[in-house]
Design a protein around this motif. Structure first.
Motif, PDB file in Angstrom:
ATOM      1  N   LEU A 172       0.827  -1.199   0.000  1.00 17.09           N
ATOM      2  CA  LEU A 172       0.000   0.000   0.000  1.00 17.09           C
ATOM      3  C   LEU A 172       0.866   1.256   0.000  1.00 17.09           C
ATOM      4  O   LEU A 172       0.544   2.242  -0.675  1.00 17.09           O
ATOM      5  CB  LEU A 172      -0.929  -0.013   1.215  1.00 17.09           C
ATOM      6  CG  LEU A 172      -2.060   1.020   1.229  1.00 17.09           C
ATOM      7  CD1 LEU A 172      -2.963   0.857   0.009  1.00 17.09           C
ATOM      8  CD2 LEU A 172      -2.884   0.878   2.508  1.00 17.09           C
ATOM      9  N   LYS A 173       1.970   1.203   0.740  1.00 14.70           N
ATOM     10  CA  LYS A 173       2.890   2.345   0.762  1.00 14.70           C
ATOM     11  C   LYS A 173       3.445   2.607  -0.634  1.00 14.70           C
ATOM     12  O   LYS A 173       3.434   3.755  -1.115  1.00 14.70           O
ATOM     13  CB  LYS A 173       4.048   2.066   1.733  1.00 14.70           C
ATOM     14  CG  LYS A 173       5.072   3.194   1.790  1.00 14.70           C
ATOM     15  CD  LYS A 173       6.314   2.789   2.570  1.00 14.70           C
ATOM     16  CE  LYS A 173       7.188   1.832   1.770  1.00 14.70           C
ATOM     17  NZ  LYS A 173       8.486   1.582   2.435  1.00 14.70           N
ATOM     18  N   GLY A 174       3.912   1.561  -1.292  1.00 15.84           N
ATOM     19  CA  GLY A 174       4.469   1.729  -2.636  1.00 15.84           C
ATOM     20  C   GLY A 174       3.427   2.195  -3.639  1.00 15.84           C
ATOM     21  O   GLY A 174       3.698   3.052  -4.489  1.00 15.84           O
ATOM     22  N   LEU A 175       2.221   1.644  -3.537  1.00 15.03           N
ATOM     23  CA  LEU A 175       1.148   2.011  -4.458  1.00 15.03           C
ATOM     24  C   LEU A 175       0.753   3.477  -4.273  1.00 15.03           C
ATOM     25  O   LEU A 175       0.586   4.218  -5.252  1.00 15.03           O
ATOM     26  CB  LEU A 175      -0.058   1.099  -4.207  1.00 15.03           C
ATOM     27  CG  LEU A 175      -1.168   1.106  -5.256  1.00 15.03           C
ATOM     28  CD1 LEU A 175      -0.686   0.497  -6.558  1.00 15.03           C
ATOM     29  CD2 LEU A 175      -2.377   0.324  -4.735  1.00 15.03           C
ATOM     30  N   ALA A 176       0.608   3.904  -3.003  1.00 11.90           N
ATOM     31  CA  ALA A 176       0.239   5.294  -2.734  1.00 11.90           C
ATOM     32  C   ALA A 176       1.327   6.251  -3.202  1.00 11.90           C
ATOM     33  O   ALA A 176       1.041   7.336  -3.729  1.00 11.90           O
ATOM     34  CB  ALA A 176      -0.030   5.481  -1.238  1.00 11.90           C
ATOM     35  N   GLY A 177       2.587   5.853  -3.026  1.00  8.76           N
ATOM     36  CA  GLY A 177       3.688   6.693  -3.486  1.00  8.76           C
ATOM     37  C   GLY A 177       3.707   6.820  -4.992  1.00  8.76           C
ATOM     38  O   GLY A 177       3.964   7.909  -5.533  1.00  8.76           O
TER      39      GLY A 177
ATOM     40  N   ILE B 142      -1.700   8.658   2.645  1.00 13.37           N
ATOM     41  CA  ILE B 142      -1.772   7.195   2.742  1.00 13.37           C
ATOM     42  C   ILE B 142      -0.368   6.608   2.757  1.00 13.37           C
ATOM     43  O   ILE B 142      -0.080   5.659   3.495  1.00 13.37           O
ATOM     44  CB  ILE B 142      -2.593   6.628   1.566  1.00 13.37           C
ATOM     45  CG1 ILE B 142      -4.040   7.134   1.646  1.00 13.37           C
ATOM     46  CG2 ILE B 142      -2.557   5.105   1.555  1.00 13.37           C
ATOM     47  CD1 ILE B 142      -4.901   6.754   0.467  1.00 13.37           C
ATOM     48  N   GLN B 143       0.521   7.184   1.964  1.00 12.13           N
ATOM     49  CA  GLN B 143       1.902   6.699   1.922  1.00 12.13           C
ATOM     50  C   GLN B 143       2.580   6.878   3.283  1.00 12.13           C
ATOM     51  O   GLN B 143       3.255   5.967   3.774  1.00 12.13           O
ATOM     52  CB  GLN B 143       2.689   7.440   0.847  1.00 12.13           C
ATOM     53  CG  GLN B 143       4.136   6.967   0.721  1.00 12.13           C
ATOM     54  CD  GLN B 143       4.936   7.807  -0.258  1.00 12.13           C
ATOM     55  OE1 GLN B 143       4.543   8.926  -0.592  1.00 12.13           O
ATOM     56  NE2 GLN B 143       6.053   7.283  -0.727  1.00 12.13           N
ATOM     57  N   GLU B 144       2.374   8.042   3.903  1.00  6.96           N
ATOM     58  CA  GLU B 144       3.035   8.304   5.191  1.00  6.96           C
ATOM     59  C   GLU B 144       2.539   7.355   6.282  1.00  6.96           C
ATOM     60  O   GLU B 144       3.337   6.773   7.023  1.00  6.96           O
ATOM     61  CB  GLU B 144       2.780   9.754   5.618  1.00  6.96           C
ATOM     62  CG  GLU B 144       3.454  10.101   6.951  1.00  6.96           C
ATOM     63  CD  GLU B 144       3.128  11.501   7.432  1.00  6.96           C
ATOM     64  OE1 GLU B 144       3.584  11.865   8.525  1.00  6.96           O
ATOM     65  OE2 GLU B 144       2.392  12.219   6.717  1.00  6.96           O
ATOM     66  N   LEU B 145       1.231   7.192   6.381  1.00  8.79           N
ATOM     67  CA  LEU B 145       0.689   6.313   7.411  1.00  8.79           C
ATOM     68  C   LEU B 145       1.100   4.863   7.162  1.00  8.79           C
ATOM     69  O   LEU B 145       1.461   4.134   8.095  1.00  8.79           O
ATOM     70  CB  LEU B 145      -0.833   6.437   7.455  1.00  8.79           C
ATOM     71  CG  LEU B 145      -1.546   5.609   8.540  1.00  8.79           C
ATOM     72  CD1 LEU B 145      -0.965   5.880   9.918  1.00  8.79           C
ATOM     73  CD2 LEU B 145      -3.049   5.878   8.521  1.00  8.79           C
ATOM     74  N   SER B 146       1.073   4.434   5.905  1.00  8.76           N
ATOM     75  CA  SER B 146       1.478   3.062   5.574  1.00  8.76           C
ATOM     76  C   SER B 146       2.944   2.835   5.906  1.00  8.76           C
ATOM     77  O   SER B 146       3.326   1.765   6.394  1.00  8.76           O
ATOM     78  CB  SER B 146       1.237   2.777   4.086  1.00  8.76           C
ATOM     79  OG  SER B 146      -0.118   2.922   3.757  1.00  8.76           O
TER      80      SER B 146
ATOM     81  N   LEU C  35      -6.698   4.321   7.368  1.00  3.71           N
ATOM     82  CA  LEU C  35      -6.396   4.057   5.957  1.00  3.71           C
ATOM     83  C   LEU C  35      -7.683   3.846   5.162  1.00  3.71           C
ATOM     84  O   LEU C  35      -7.834   4.342   4.044  1.00  3.71           O
ATOM     85  CB  LEU C  35      -5.490   2.831   5.836  1.00  3.71           C
ATOM     86  CG  LEU C  35      -4.029   3.013   6.253  1.00  3.71           C
ATOM     87  CD1 LEU C  35      -3.322   1.661   6.317  1.00  3.71           C
ATOM     88  CD2 LEU C  35      -3.301   3.943   5.280  1.00  3.71           C
ATOM     89  N   GLY C  36      -8.614   3.091   5.763  1.00  2.00           N
ATOM     90  CA  GLY C  36      -9.892   2.866   5.095  1.00  2.00           C
ATOM     91  C   GLY C  36     -10.647   4.159   4.864  1.00  2.00           C
ATOM     92  O   GLY C  36     -11.252   4.364   3.807  1.00  2.00           O
TER      93      GLY C  36
ATOM     94  N   GLN D 276      -1.595  12.317  15.251  1.00  2.00           N
ATOM     95  CA  GLN D 276      -1.632  11.656  16.553  1.00  2.00           C
ATOM     96  C   GLN D 276      -1.394  10.154  16.414  1.00  2.00           C
ATOM     97  O   GLN D 276      -0.708   9.538  17.232  1.00  2.00           O
ATOM     98  CB  GLN D 276      -2.979  11.915  17.222  1.00  2.00           C
ATOM     99  CG  GLN D 276      -3.059  11.391  18.660  1.00  2.00           C
ATOM    100  CD  GLN D 276      -4.388  11.720  19.320  1.00  2.00           C
ATOM    101  OE1 GLN D 276      -5.272  12.300  18.698  1.00  2.00           O
ATOM    102  NE2 GLN D 276      -4.523  11.355  20.579  1.00  2.00           N
ATOM    103  N   LEU D 277      -1.941   9.575  15.353  1.00  2.00           N
ATOM    104  CA  LEU D 277      -1.768   8.143  15.113  1.00  2.00           C
ATOM    105  C   LEU D 277      -0.311   7.817  14.805  1.00  2.00           C
ATOM    106  O   LEU D 277       0.241   6.820  15.302  1.00  2.00           O
ATOM    107  CB  LEU D 277      -2.672   7.715  13.964  1.00  2.00           C
ATOM    108  CG  LEU D 277      -2.893   6.209  13.750  1.00  2.00           C
ATOM    109  CD1 LEU D 277      -3.345   5.539  15.027  1.00  2.00           C
ATOM    110  CD2 LEU D 277      -3.915   5.995  12.640  1.00  2.00           C
ATOM    111  N   VAL D 278       0.342   8.647  13.991  1.00  2.00           N
ATOM    112  CA  VAL D 278       1.762   8.445  13.677  1.00  2.00           C
ATOM    113  C   VAL D 278       2.602   8.550  14.943  1.00  2.00           C
ATOM    114  O   VAL D 278       3.555   7.777  15.142  1.00  2.00           O
ATOM    115  CB  VAL D 278       2.225   9.462  12.613  1.00  2.00           C
ATOM    116  CG1 VAL D 278       3.750   9.433  12.465  1.00  2.00           C
ATOM    117  CG2 VAL D 278       1.565   9.177  11.271  1.00  2.00           C
ATOM    118  N   ALA D 279       2.253   9.492  15.836  1.00  2.00           N
ATOM    119  CA  ALA D 279       2.985   9.639  17.093  1.00  2.00           C
ATOM    120  C   ALA D 279       2.839   8.390  17.962  1.00  2.00           C
ATOM    121  O   ALA D 279       3.809   7.939  18.594  1.00  2.00           O
ATOM    122  CB  ALA D 279       2.484  10.872  17.846  1.00  2.00           C
TER     123      ALA D 279
END
Length: 689
Positions: free
Chosen positions: A56-61, A68-72, A104-105, A123-126
């Motif tokens: 998902l990270k690669g696809l979003a990028g 989406i890329q950052e959270l993935s 993500l959803g 906040q989620l990334v933290a």
């Protein structure tokens, strides 16, 4: 192509792939969540989630969706730490994973709705970074040295494989080396079969290829394998693979094998099976290289299928026109070319049926795709409410039209949320009632004739009918003097604004939910029924047509107008006389095989101008959905015809009893009746038909 068009196309391409990844993540996280309650971590599920986040990270990028890329990316870091044992899988980490999946959803759905992808993820990334920072660095060198594995083998292990080896040792499992030689022509299939056989008895830690005795025709593999079972049991499990099995040792009994081993004297057992697996092959290695895809599945945009279905519909109309012309020629005495025209029409009909069947099969998808999403809802809501709930699913292979499946996803979610909120008791209440502290929701589906039935059943406390009556009176939905049967009272839960909750929460109490359930299901010509038993639970029964695309319909005429009735809802047609009609509580009914059947006259139902004088003789078409029946009074039956249902547009959304329109072969356009909606209206208490 404009920038906007390019952006729109990129979003569609991304969504098609991202939706599949997200569904798989939901399924795998569900497995992890269930197992993590027992303090275990399923390495296969964890690896699958890790791969999904990475994809998902690669696809979003690639498509430029930065949020989406950052959270993935951050989620991938946390999952990698879990894989390597640096972070322990507890309830806190599990909640972070589930919250990340939900975020993500949300972002992916926003893209699908044409909104911006952004969501408050800071906040989620933290939280993710905080969990990753709390790494668990343990001293593992002693365990590996006690095992005494060859240095060449240890050096070939990845960090993850080394971690899995240590985890097996900590659980006092035996460590085995499985040596196998396979033909180059079949090694992928043979290796997969051997690995699957091993996984039934333990964990495949590492698979290392090596040069075979005959480099031109074979390849060798050494599989590092951990299991609590003994040497003889493992040997029996892989006997069909013709592999050589060695016990290297365990944390309880250190052992070494081969050159470079250290520690105490080796305790090596060996059982060699003489026949090489896979046989020999004269196929050269170069011929194994191919660009042919292993998959025969193609992802298709449902919009393209709709376009194809419209073309099929036009062909159906053309076929009907040819038949009409042939009939006119027969009546006019043109018999010369008639036989050839009829033959051509029959050939066209045969090919049309094949094309129609093929398109319909492409549109059908298994209901099991919905089950995975519902599993996540059950886990989330039950945890929020402090309840223990198991979801049991049956009939996942039952197939339904893709568009109908999409339309019932939200209603099904509302039903399951209500089952947990209103039906399933808390663990303490269940134990006091003599039940297991874990509640159960059974989600099942099966085909019944030309319909699909989906049932949601819980073993909770059931619906309090008296409380429903009291709330309905309190809200002014019924009068205190009204006499309602239990079934009629239960049906009140589908009224807009109705709720039995005394407090408002994120799940219930706002008076929305069950009315949406009924309207959404009715919109796809479906029906929903409720069965309940005090103290034992409730069951919601959803009856749906398999498809709403091309259907066979009975064309009827009533009061000078023509309508189409889906043939799947037609049970029979009978001829009656006016004297057979009775009146009960201002409703017209007839006696049909010792049961009372309500009658419906379409001009009254649709409030058309003018009252048509009843004829002495008339037809009644008996229609039904699930267990409900009604008789539609018609003047004439025009025969059956394949039709393509077309939507009427937003202006007609509020029209009851109509599911769409269809063109007939003689250029007429008729309304397609929604039998489920009609029956709902007719069976209402006091309804005038």
């Amino acid at each position: 192509m404009s920038v906007t068009e390019k952006s729109s196309k990129a979003a569609k391409d991304f969504l098609a792939e991202a939706e599949e990844i997200l569904d798989q993540l939901c399924s795998d996280l569900g497995v992890m969540s269930d197992i993590s309650e027992d303090g275990e971590c399923n390495p296969d599920a964890l690896n699958s989630v890790f791969r999904g986040a990475h994809s998902l990270k690669g696809l979003a990028g690639m498509f430029g969706f930065a949020g989406i890329q950052e959270l993935s990316h951050n989620l991938e870091n946390l999952l990698d730490s879990l894989r390597l044992g640096k972070v322990k899988l507890g309830s806190g980490v599990m909640n972070i994973l589930l919250d990340s999946l939900e975020a993500l959803g949300t972002m992916i759905r926003n893209l699908g709705d044409g909104s911006a992808e952004e969501a408050p993820i800071e906040q989620l990334v933290a939280r993710i970074n905080s969990a990753v920072a709390a790494t668990d660095e343990s001293d593992s060198d002693n365990l590996l040295s006690c095992l005494g594995l060859p240095a060449s083998l240890l050096n070939a292990l990845t960090e993850y494989e080394e971690h899995r080896l240590l985890e097996n040792l900590k659980k006092s499992r035996n460590i085995y080396s499985v040596l196998a030689s396979f033909s180059l022509a079949t090694f992928d299939q043979d290796l997969a079969e051997l690995s699957d056989a091993l996984r039934k008895s333990g964990e495949v830690i590492s698979t290392l290829p090596s040069v075979g005795a005959n480099i031109q025709s074979s390849i060798d593999f050494e599989i590092l394998f951990g299991s609590a079972k003994g040497l003889e049991e493992i040997a029996a499990a892989v006997a069909d693979s013709n592999a050589t099995l060695r016990l290297l040792g365990s944390s309880k009994s250190p052992a070494g094998s081969g050159k470079g081993a250290s520690g105490s004297s080796a305790a090596v057992a060996e059982e060699a099976l003489p026949v090489e697996a896979g046989g020999s092959s004269s196929l050269p290695a170069e011929s194994l290289i191919t660009a042919k895809s292993m998959s025969r599945t193609v992802r298709v945009d449902i919009g393209k299928l709709d376009d194809l279905m419209n073309i099929v519909g036009e062909l159906v109309l053309s076929h009907s026109t040819i038949n009409d012309i042939a009939e006119k020629m027969r009546q006019s005495g043109y018999t010369g070319m008639l036989a050839e025209l009829l033959k051509a029409a029959k050939g066209l009909e045969k090919k049309l049926n094949e094309l129609q069947k093929g398109v319909m099969e492409i549109r059908m998808i298994p209901v099991g795709q919905l089950y995975e999403k519902m599993g996540r809802i059950v886990r989330k809501i039950s945890k929020e409410q402090g309840k223990k709930v198991d979801l049991k699913t049956f009939g996942a292979d039952t197939e339904l039209d893709k568009l109908i499946m999409e339309d019932i996803a939200d209603p099904l979610m509302h039903i399951i949320r209500n089952a947990i909120d209103h039906g399933i008791e808390t663990p303490g209440e269940r134990l006091a009632a003599g039940k297991s502290e874990r509640g159960a929701i059974k989600l099942s589906s099966y085909q019944k004739g030309n319909h699909v039935v989906i049932e949601v059943e819980d073993d909770g406390k059931g619906i309090d009918v008296e409380k429903v009556r009291a709330k309905a009176v309190e809200k002014g939905l019924v009068a205190a003097t009204d006499t309602l049967t239990d079934r009629e009272a239960v049906d009140l839960i589908f009224l807009p604004g109705f709720s039995t909750s005394d407090t408002v929460s994120e799940i219930s109490g706002r008076g929305v939910g069950m009315d949406v359930v009924k309207s959404n299901i009715t919109a796809v010509s479906g029906m929903v029924d409720v069965e309940t038993s005090p103290g034992k639970g409730s069951r919601m029964i959803i009856t749906l047509p398999i498809t709403l695309a091309i259907i066979k319909a009975l064309i009827i005429s009533s009061a000078g107008r023509f309508y189409a009735l889906p043939i799947t809802s037609v049970l029979e047609s009978i001829m009656l006389e006016q004297k057979d009609v009775l009146t009960v509580e201002r409703k017209e009914v007839i006696q049909l095989r010792e049961s009372t059947l309500p009658l419906l006259r379409l001009n009254r139902f649709f409030h058309l101008d003018g009252e048509v004088a009843p004829s002495a003789n008339f037809f009644v078409v008996v229609v039904g959905v699930a267990e409900k029946r009604v008789g539609i009074v018609v003047d004439d039956l025009q025969g059956q015809q394949d039709i393509v249902i077309k939507a009427l547009g937003p202006l007609f959304d509020g029209v009851r009893g109509v599911s769409g329109a269809a063109d007939l072969g003689d250029q007429r356009t008729v309304l397609v009746l929604d039998v489920g909606g009609i029956i709902n209206e007719v069976t209402k208490a006091g309804g005038q038909v």
